[in-house]
Design a protein around this motif. Structure first.
Motif, short mmCIF file in Angstrom:
data_model
loop_
_atom_site.label_atom_id
_atom_site.label_comp_id
_atom_site.label_asym_id
_atom_site.label_seq_id
_atom_site.Cartn_x
_atom_site.Cartn_y
_atom_site.Cartn_z
N ALA A 1 -29.04 -22.66 -43.08
CA ALA A 1 -28.51 -24.11 -43.65
C ALA A 1 -26.68 -23.91 -43.50
O ALA A 1 -26.24 -25.26 -43.86
CB ALA A 1 -28.66 -24.12 -45.03
N MET A 2 -26.56 -22.85 -43.65
CA MET A 2 -24.09 -22.84 -43.58
C MET A 2 -23.95 -23.02 -42.04
O MET A 2 -23.03 -23.01 -42.23
CB MET A 2 -23.75 -21.77 -44.45
N HIS A 3 -25.38 -23.14 -41.45
CA HIS A 3 -24.88 -22.60 -39.83
C HIS A 3 -23.87 -21.77 -39.46
O HIS A 3 -22.96 -21.47 -38.63
CB HIS A 3 -23.34 -24.19 -39.55
N LEU A 4 -24.52 -20.95 -40.79
CA LEU A 4 -24.03 -19.54 -40.04
C LEU A 4 -24.82 -18.57 -38.94
O LEU A 4 -24.31 -17.25 -38.16
CB LEU A 4 -23.28 -18.58 -40.92
N SER A 5 -26.26 -18.70 -39.05
CA SER A 5 -27.05 -18.12 -38.26
C SER A 5 -27.98 -19.03 -38.28
O SER A 5 -28.47 -19.98 -37.99
CB SER A 5 -27.68 -17.04 -38.93
N ASP A 6 -28.87 -18.15 -37.05
CA ASP A 6 -30.23 -19.30 -37.25
C ASP A 6 -31.54 -18.58 -36.96
O ASP A 6 -31.83 -17.66 -37.67
CB ASP A 6 -30.63 -19.80 -35.24
N HIS A 7 -32.38 -18.96 -37.06
CA HIS A 7 -33.83 -18.53 -37.89
C HIS A 7 -34.29 -17.52 -36.53
O HIS A 7 -35.13 -16.65 -36.83
CB HIS A 7 -34.86 -19.49 -37.32
N ASP A 8 -33.57 -17.65 -35.41
CA ASP A 8 -33.68 -15.59 -34.88
C ASP A 8 -32.51 -14.59 -35.47
O ASP A 8 -33.37 -13.41 -34.48
CB ASP A 8 -33.57 -16.11 -33.17
N THR A 9 -32.60 -14.94 -36.30
CA THR A 9 -31.41 -13.61 -35.91
C THR A 9 -32.32 -12.83 -37.15
O THR A 9 -33.29 -12.97 -38.12
CB THR A 9 -30.10 -14.42 -36.98
N PRO A 10 -32.21 -11.28 -37.05
CA PRO A 10 -32.78 -10.73 -38.10
C PRO A 10 -32.88 -10.85 -39.15
O PRO A 10 -31.42 -11.01 -39.74
CB PRO A 10 -32.68 -9.41 -37.69
N ALA A 11 -33.30 -10.62 -40.31
CA ALA A 11 -33.21 -10.65 -41.40
C ALA A 11 -32.20 -10.17 -41.70
O ALA A 11 -31.00 -10.89 -42.94
CB ALA A 11 -34.15 -11.01 -42.44
N ALA A 12 -32.09 -9.14 -42.20
CA ALA A 12 -31.12 -8.04 -43.25
C ALA A 12 -29.76 -8.42 -42.43
O ALA A 12 -29.19 -8.90 -42.61
CB ALA A 12 -31.44 -6.63 -42.29
N GLU A 13 -29.89 -8.66 -40.94
CA GLU A 13 -28.60 -9.34 -40.38
C GLU A 13 -28.02 -10.66 -40.67
O GLU A 13 -26.63 -10.32 -41.74
CB GLU A 13 -28.70 -9.37 -38.67
N ALA A 14 -28.88 -11.50 -41.25
CA ALA A 14 -28.64 -12.42 -41.92
C ALA A 14 -27.54 -12.35 -42.94
O ALA A 14 -26.66 -12.97 -43.26
CB ALA A 14 -28.95 -13.70 -41.61
#
Length: 159
Positions: A105-118
């Protein structure tokens, strides 16, 4: 209002919209107070965020921030910002997916990024800063436990 256990589909939706609006408009509104569109979007974000946490409550980060503000006169937003990485880290894996949603939502990541990393790499624990207000710098480790121990009375223990 987004990561707690008392959220609903509606509160999560409006919380994400508030986060998106804040990420897209806060810096613009701060740097250009005449930008009415950015200010309007920040007003909408505040309204949505208020609705989200009114219906789904707040947790330890908010409660400890209240306690720090009351005892050490630290601005509430600053206290939340400083505490958030520590609180998220203490929640562990239970909040990784929701933190990824917030990072998206903050445009810092995308849905493909592993959850832990995000979750962990987008909200690192900040190093001390020269911009840290003196009231926060002067709050010694021996005095902080009182602020932390008074917080549970201000929050729900649903986290």
């Amino acid at each position: 209002a987004y990561i707690g256990r008392s959220t609903t589909r509606q509160t999560r939706s409006i919380a994400l919209e508030a986060v998106r609006l804040i990420a897209e408009n806060l810096e613009v509104a701060y740097n250009d107070g005449d930008n009415m569109n950015a200010r309007k979007n920040m007003l909408r974000a505040a309204y949505l965020a208020g609705g989200a946490f009114t219906k789904s409550y707040v947790g330890y980060c908010h409660a400890v921030a209240h306690s720090l503000g009351g005892q050490y006169h630290i601005p509430h937003g600053l206290a939340n910002a400083v505490l958030l990485p520590y609180i998220l880290e203490s929640y562990g894996e239970s909040v990784y997916n929701k933190c990824r949603d917030l990072a998206v939502a903050m445009h810092l990541s995308d849905h493909d990024t592993p959850a832990a990393e995000a979750a962990l790499k987008r909200w690192p624990i900040p190093p001390p800063s020269p911009a840290t207000p003196p009231t926060l710098k002067n709050s010694t480790a021996r005095r902080l436990p009182a602020a932390v121990w008074s917080a549970p009375g201000l929050s729900l223990t649903m986290y």
